[in-house]
Each structure stands twice: as C-alpha cells, then as structure tokens.
Design a protein around this motif. Structure first.
Motif, short mmCIF file in Angstrom:
data_model
loop_
_atom_site.label_atom_id
_atom_site.label_comp_id
_atom_site.label_asym_id
_atom_site.label_seq_id
_atom_site.Cartn_x
_atom_site.Cartn_y
_atom_site.Cartn_z
N UNK A 89 0.70 -1.37 -0.03
CA UNK A 89 -0.31 0.02 -0.33
C UNK A 89 0.67 1.21 -0.11
N UNK A 90 1.92 1.64 0.75
CA UNK A 90 2.86 2.15 0.91
C UNK A 90 3.23 2.67 -1.05
N UNK A 91 4.03 2.02 -1.02
CA UNK A 91 4.78 1.81 -2.66
C UNK A 91 3.98 2.55 -3.28
N UNK A 92 2.15 1.09 -3.84
CA UNK A 92 1.33 2.44 -4.57
C UNK A 92 1.05 3.50 -4.05
N UNK A 93 0.76 3.98 -2.91
CA UNK A 93 1.12 5.53 -2.74
C UNK A 93 1.93 6.84 -2.89
N UNK A 94 3.48 5.82 -3.03
CA UNK A 94 4.68 6.40 -3.06
C UNK A 94 4.98 6.84 -4.69
N UNK A 125 5.45 12.24 2.39
CA UNK A 125 4.00 12.39 2.43
C UNK A 125 3.73 11.34 2.61
N UNK A 126 4.37 10.15 2.21
CA UNK A 126 3.39 8.93 2.57
C UNK A 126 3.43 7.91 3.94
N UNK A 127 4.96 7.71 4.57
CA UNK A 127 4.11 7.89 5.94
C UNK A 127 3.48 8.70 6.47
#
Length: 210
Positions: free
Chosen positions: A34-39, A46-48
């Motif tokens: 999910x974090x990588x998709x958001x990145x 900003x993702x964190x």
C-alpha cells in the motif's frame, strides 16, 4: 566502467550504510504494498504521514476494503493523485481477498496484475518484503546509473537489466536501496553534491561539482 570500479562502488556504499532499507514505514508485506502504491509521484515522507493515519485503522486487505472509499480518501488526501490511488488500492484489496486469501502474492506476474502495481512496484515488494535480489529503477537510480557510468541505459528497463548483470552478486540484494538513497541525498538531479560523495573518485561523470 570496468568491473573493478563497479565492485569498489558497492564496497564504499556498504561501508557507509551496511544495512540499507526503504524509508517507507511498514510492518507487513501488505503495508509495504500500500505504501509503495501511494508513493508514486510522492515523497516517502508524505506517504509515511498518510499511512500513520491509515494503518492504525486498517492494515489488512479485508480491513482496508471494509474501510471504504470515503475514509480511505480522508487518510490519503494529502498525497498527489489520491483519488486514483484510492481506487487502485480498493480494487487491489478486493483482488487479494478473492484470489490470494488477503495475502500479497510472491511472483512478479501476480503482483503486476494488481491495480496500481507496475514493474517498479513489483520489484520493490519482491526485494524489500520477500528478500529477492531485484532492482527497482526509479528516477533516482536511473540518474545515478547513467551519471556515474555504472549502468547507462536509455530507459528504466534497460538500466534495470544492466544493473542486474553488472552489480556483483553479493551486493545485488541491497543495491536498490544504496542507489536510491545516493540519488536522493547526494547525486541530486539539479546539482549533485560531489564534494560529499564517497564514490566520487570512482564516478565517471565529467561535470563533477567538486
């Protein structure tokens, strides 16, 4: 660039950072996905900030799917392209539930079938979550590989294939992290900080800023 120089580059990078890892915050392969998709087109910082709000509410495919679009959007609205990313994330969660019992698949072909997941994202998951010696080429790695002469190529796939060929086997697992961090903090796009660079003596860039 010859193999001796390439080997020495990674000796230097490892000596400065023996255990490199992603700057994205995650605890499970699903959270990393999910974090990588958001990145995409967003900073890790900003993702964190977004996932610190999101993951305490939902950090499995089932939980996130049940969270729904409205609450998901509220958590990630500070990130660019958040509406498209939310749509892809919910579709990915649905597919994970239906086909993989909510677990993140462990092959490139399966990963690339997930909405919002391309080759780069799949490589990050395979490397960082599952320990495979893949190299995900982003803009930082593409720049470093070309600028230094380590693995020049006209596109990201060409650079990826060349890196997998020329990076010494013992450094292949961590190469992705060393190169992305080097590009992010030292070998910057507009003005590389060559005076601070620990591999400047090995780099074949002609316009060093030293």
């Amino acid at each position: 660039m010859n193999s001796v120089k390439r080997h020495e580059i990674f000796v230097c990078l490892k000596s400065a950072n023996p255990h490199p890892t992603t700057e994205l915050e995650y605890q499970t392969p699903f959270e990393l996905l999910i974090a990588v998709i958001l990145s995409a087109q967003a900073t890790d910082k900003s993702v964190n900030l977004a996932t610190r709000k999101l993951f305490p509410q939902a950090n499995t495919a089932q939980q996130l799917f049940e969270l729904g679009a409205t609450r998901l959007l509220d958590c990630i609205k500070s990130i660019g392209l958040y509406k498209t990313k939310a749509k892809n994330i919910l579709a990915t969660c649905q597919l994970l539930i239906q086909q993989y019992d909510g677990e993140v698949p462990r092959t490139r072909a399966q990963l690339e079938k997930l909405p919002g997941v391309g080759r780069k994202t799949a490589n990050v998951i395979l490397n960082t979550a599952f320990g495979e010696p893949t190299i995900a080429v982003d803009t930082h790695i593409f720049r470093v590989a070309n600028r230094t002469g380590l693995a020049p190529g006209k596109n990201v796939l060409e650079v990826e294939r060349k890196l997998l060929k020329v990076v010494p086997k013992e450094y292949r697992h961590d190469a992705h992290h060393w190169l992305i961090l080097h590009g992010r903090y030292i070998c910057k796009a507009r003005k590389p900080e060559c005076a601070k660079c620990i591999i400047a003596h090995l780099c074949e860039f002609k316009d060093k800023t030293i």
